[in-house]
Design a protein around this motif. Structure first.
Motif, PDB file in Angstrom:
ATOM      1  N   ILE A 112     -41.605   6.546   9.463  1.00  0.00           N
ATOM      2  CA  ILE A 112     -41.693   4.934   9.577  1.00  0.00           C
ATOM      3  C   ILE A 112     -41.113   4.239  10.454  1.00  0.00           C
ATOM      4  CG2 ILE A 112     -40.751   3.114   8.025  1.00  0.00           C
ATOM      5  CD1 ILE A 112     -41.003   5.211   5.470  1.00  0.00           C
ATOM      6  N   ARG A 113     -39.712   4.766  10.870  1.00  0.00           N
ATOM      7  CA  ARG A 113     -39.244   3.892  12.156  1.00  0.00           C
ATOM      8  C   ARG A 113     -40.169   3.922  13.572  1.00  0.00           C
ATOM      9  NH1 ARG A 113     -37.811   1.535  15.871  1.00  0.00           N
ATOM     10  NH2 ARG A 113     -35.745   1.416  17.051  1.00  0.00           N
ATOM     11  N   TYR A 114     -40.578   4.920  13.810  1.00  0.00           N
ATOM     12  CA  TYR A 114     -41.586   5.286  15.123  1.00  0.00           C
ATOM     13  C   TYR A 114     -42.981   5.229  14.598  1.00  0.00           C
ATOM     14  CZ  TYR A 114     -36.989   6.267  16.937  1.00  0.00           C
ATOM     15  OH  TYR A 114     -35.403   6.308  17.292  1.00  0.00           O
ATOM     16  N   GLN A 115     -43.370   4.869  13.846  1.00  0.00           N
ATOM     17  CA  GLN A 115     -44.867   4.564  13.428  1.00  0.00           C
ATOM     18  C   GLN A 115     -45.417   5.918  13.834  1.00  0.00           C
ATOM     19  OE1 GLN A 115     -45.045   1.197  15.421  1.00  0.00           O
ATOM     20  NE2 GLN A 115     -44.119  -0.135  14.037  1.00  0.00           N
ATOM     21  N   GLN A 116     -45.115   7.056  13.280  1.00  0.00           N
ATOM     22  CA  GLN A 116     -45.929   8.218  13.535  1.00  0.00           C
ATOM     23  C   GLN A 116     -46.268   8.708  12.017  1.00  0.00           C
ATOM     24  OE1 GLN A 116     -46.549   9.966  16.490  1.00  0.00           O
ATOM     25  NE2 GLN A 116     -45.495   8.116  17.595  1.00  0.00           N
ATOM     26  N   PRO A 117     -47.384   8.220  11.704  1.00  0.00           N
ATOM     27  CA  PRO A 117     -47.960   8.550  10.210  1.00  0.00           C
ATOM     28  C   PRO A 117     -48.222   9.996   9.870  1.00  0.00           C
ATOM     29  CG  PRO A 117     -49.661   7.621  11.501  1.00  0.00           C
ATOM     30  CD  PRO A 117     -48.371   7.548  12.158  1.00  0.00           C
ATOM     31  N   TYR A 118     -48.292  10.778  11.139  1.00  0.00           N
ATOM     32  CA  TYR A 118     -48.649  12.307  10.985  1.00  0.00           C
ATOM     33  C   TYR A 118     -47.534  13.089  10.444  1.00  0.00           C
ATOM     34  CZ  TYR A 118     -52.460  11.085  13.890  1.00  0.00           C
ATOM     35  OH  TYR A 118     -53.732  10.396  14.426  1.00  0.00           O
ATOM     36  N   PHE A 119     -46.050  12.435  10.540  1.00  0.00           N
ATOM     37  CA  PHE A 119     -45.122  13.204  10.073  1.00  0.00           C
ATOM     38  C   PHE A 119     -44.983  13.236   8.593  1.00  0.00           C
ATOM     39  CE2 PHE A 119     -43.329  12.891  14.379  1.00  0.00           C
ATOM     40  CZ  PHE A 119     -43.296  14.036  14.763  1.00  0.00           C
ATOM     41  N   ILE A 120     -45.667  12.186   7.907  1.00  0.00           N
ATOM     42  CA  ILE A 120     -45.618  11.988   6.640  1.00  0.00           C
ATOM     43  C   ILE A 120     -46.404  13.491   5.966  1.00  0.00           C
ATOM     44  CG2 ILE A 120     -46.611  10.892   4.666  1.00  0.00           C
ATOM     45  CD1 ILE A 120     -44.744   9.272   5.982  1.00  0.00           C
ATOM     46  N   ASP A 121     -47.153  13.972   6.632  1.00  0.00           N
ATOM     47  CA  ASP A 121     -47.963  15.276   6.187  1.00  0.00           C
ATOM     48  C   ASP A 121     -46.890  16.318   6.269  1.00  0.00           C
ATOM     49  OD1 ASP A 121     -50.242  14.054   5.848  1.00  0.00           O
ATOM     50  OD2 ASP A 121     -51.248  14.530   7.879  1.00  0.00           O
ATOM     51  N   VAL A 122     -46.122  16.502   7.212  1.00  0.00           N
ATOM     52  CA  VAL A 122     -45.119  17.343   7.401  1.00  0.00           C
ATOM     53  C   VAL A 122     -43.893  16.998   6.301  1.00  0.00           C
ATOM     54  CG1 VAL A 122     -43.037  18.084   8.938  1.00  0.00           C
ATOM     55  CG2 VAL A 122     -45.244  17.591  10.002  1.00  0.00           C
ATOM     56  N   ALA A 123     -43.696  16.189   6.079  1.00  0.00           N
ATOM     57  CA  ALA A 123     -42.812  16.020   5.067  1.00  0.00           C
ATOM     58  C   ALA A 123     -43.325  16.461   3.649  1.00  0.00           C
ATOM     59  CB  ALA A 123     -42.474  14.607   4.937  1.00  0.00           C
ATOM     60  N   ILE A 124     -44.412  15.961   3.388  1.00  0.00           N
ATOM     61  CA  ILE A 124     -45.082  16.536   2.060  1.00  0.00           C
ATOM     62  C   ILE A 124     -45.165  18.079   2.013  1.00  0.00           C
ATOM     63  CG2 ILE A 124     -47.303  16.653   0.775  1.00  0.00           C
ATOM     64  CD1 ILE A 124     -47.747  13.783   1.892  1.00  0.00           C
ATOM     65  N   VAL A 125     -45.611  18.724   3.074  1.00  0.00           N
ATOM     66  CA  VAL A 125     -45.479  20.227   2.890  1.00  0.00           C
ATOM     67  C   VAL A 125     -44.120  20.834   2.913  1.00  0.00           C
ATOM     68  CG1 VAL A 125     -46.109  22.234   4.545  1.00  0.00           C
ATOM     69  CG2 VAL A 125     -47.668  20.333   4.337  1.00  0.00           C
ATOM     70  N   LEU A 126     -43.392  20.212   3.557  1.00  0.00           N
ATOM     71  CA  LEU A 126     -41.883  20.558   3.444  1.00  0.00           C
ATOM     72  C   LEU A 126     -41.154  20.270   1.926  1.00  0.00           C
ATOM     73  CD1 LEU A 126     -39.118  21.627   4.505  1.00  0.00           C
ATOM     74  CD2 LEU A 126     -38.645  19.303   5.346  1.00  0.00           C
ATOM     75  N   ALA A 127     -41.648  19.190   1.313  1.00  0.00           N
ATOM     76  CA  ALA A 127     -41.219  18.927  -0.097  1.00  0.00           C
ATOM     77  C   ALA A 127     -41.918  19.906  -1.020  1.00  0.00           C
ATOM     78  CB  ALA A 127     -41.574  17.325  -0.700  1.00  0.00           C
ATOM     79  N   LEU A 128     -43.399  20.302  -0.723  1.00  0.00           N
ATOM     80  CA  LEU A 128     -43.930  21.257  -1.886  1.00  0.00           C
ATOM     81  C   LEU A 128     -43.358  22.448  -1.497  1.00  0.00           C
ATOM     82  CD1 LEU A 128     -47.517  20.050  -1.271  1.00  0.00           C
ATOM     83  CD2 LEU A 128     -46.153  19.849  -3.147  1.00  0.00           C
ATOM     84  N   THR A 129     -42.876  22.925  -0.312  1.00  0.00           N
ATOM     85  CA  THR A 129     -42.460  24.183   0.021  1.00  0.00           C
ATOM     86  C   THR A 129     -40.887  24.683  -0.571  1.00  0.00           C
ATOM     87  OG1 THR A 129     -43.485  24.216   1.987  1.00  0.00           O
ATOM     88  CG2 THR A 129     -41.605  25.946   1.918  1.00  0.00           C
ATOM     89  N   SER A 130     -40.264  23.288  -0.465  1.00  0.00           N
ATOM     90  CA  SER A 130     -38.916  23.429  -1.101  1.00  0.00           C
ATOM     91  C   SER A 130     -38.929  23.577  -2.539  1.00  0.00           C
ATOM     92  CB  SER A 130     -38.019  22.175  -0.654  1.00  0.00           C
ATOM     93  OG  SER A 130     -38.283  21.131  -1.177  1.00  0.00           O
ATOM     94  N   PHE A 131     -40.019  22.844  -3.262  1.00  0.00           N
ATOM     95  CA  PHE A 131     -40.123  22.779  -4.797  1.00  0.00           C
ATOM     96  C   PHE A 131     -40.315  24.208  -5.181  1.00  0.00           C
ATOM     97  CE2 PHE A 131     -43.111  22.805  -8.307  1.00  0.00           C
ATOM     98  CZ  PHE A 131     -42.315  22.551  -9.291  1.00  0.00           C
ATOM     99  N   MET A 132     -41.511  24.862  -4.505  1.00  0.00           N
ATOM    100  CA  MET A 132     -41.642  26.391  -4.837  1.00  0.00           C
ATOM    101  C   MET A 132     -40.420  27.313  -4.613  1.00  0.00           C
ATOM    102  SD  MET A 132     -44.519  26.260  -6.022  1.00  0.00           S
ATOM    103  CE  MET A 132     -44.779  27.815  -6.286  1.00  0.00           C
ATOM    104  N   ALA A 133     -39.616  27.197  -3.805  1.00  0.00           N
ATOM    105  CA  ALA A 133     -38.431  27.789  -3.490  1.00  0.00           C
ATOM    106  C   ALA A 133     -37.402  27.606  -4.537  1.00  0.00           C
ATOM    107  CB  ALA A 133     -37.778  27.289  -2.087  1.00  0.00           C
ATOM    108  N   ALA A 134     -37.597  26.185  -5.147  1.00  0.00           N
ATOM    109  CA  ALA A 134     -36.553  26.205  -6.256  1.00  0.00           C
ATOM    110  C   ALA A 134     -36.890  26.651  -7.555  1.00  0.00           C
ATOM    111  CB  ALA A 134     -36.442  24.579  -6.279  1.00  0.00           C
TER     112      ALA A 134
END
Length: 91
Positions: free
Chosen positions: A53-75
């Motif tokens: 959001i700060r640096y207006q890089q929308p592609y990093f939102i995809d990275v955050a979604i993948v990280l969130a899904l991966t951490s959920f599966m790990a949990a």
């Protein structure tokens, strides 16, 4: 003014990440460490989204979604392990 808010948010998330790391290292039990690791993953997702959001890089939102899904599966995997660990058939 908005730069100050972003900097403050980055600092608070970084401090939370440091405190979660302390909890991960100190323990005292395995479930405490699993919760700390899950918290660290959530804070990392927050940092990536804030950066995006700060640096207006929308592609990093995809990275955050993948990280969130991966951490959920790990949990889910850790909780399954902790649940099954108490019930052994060989006792």
């Amino acid at each position: 003014m908005l730069d100050i808010i972003y900097t403050l948010c980055f600092a608070m998330l970084a401090l939370s990440l440091v405190l979660a790391t302390v909890r991960l290292l100190k323990g005292p039990s395995l479930p405490d460490r699993v919760v700390a690791l899950e918290l660290m993953a959530s804070l990392t997702v927050g940092l990536v989204v804030l950066y995006s959001i700060r640096y207006q890089q929308p592609y990093f939102i995809d990275v955050a979604i993948v990280l969130a899904l991966t951490s959920f599966m790990a949990a889910v995997g850790f909780s399954r392990y902790l649940e099954k660990r108490g019930h052994r058939d060989d006792d």
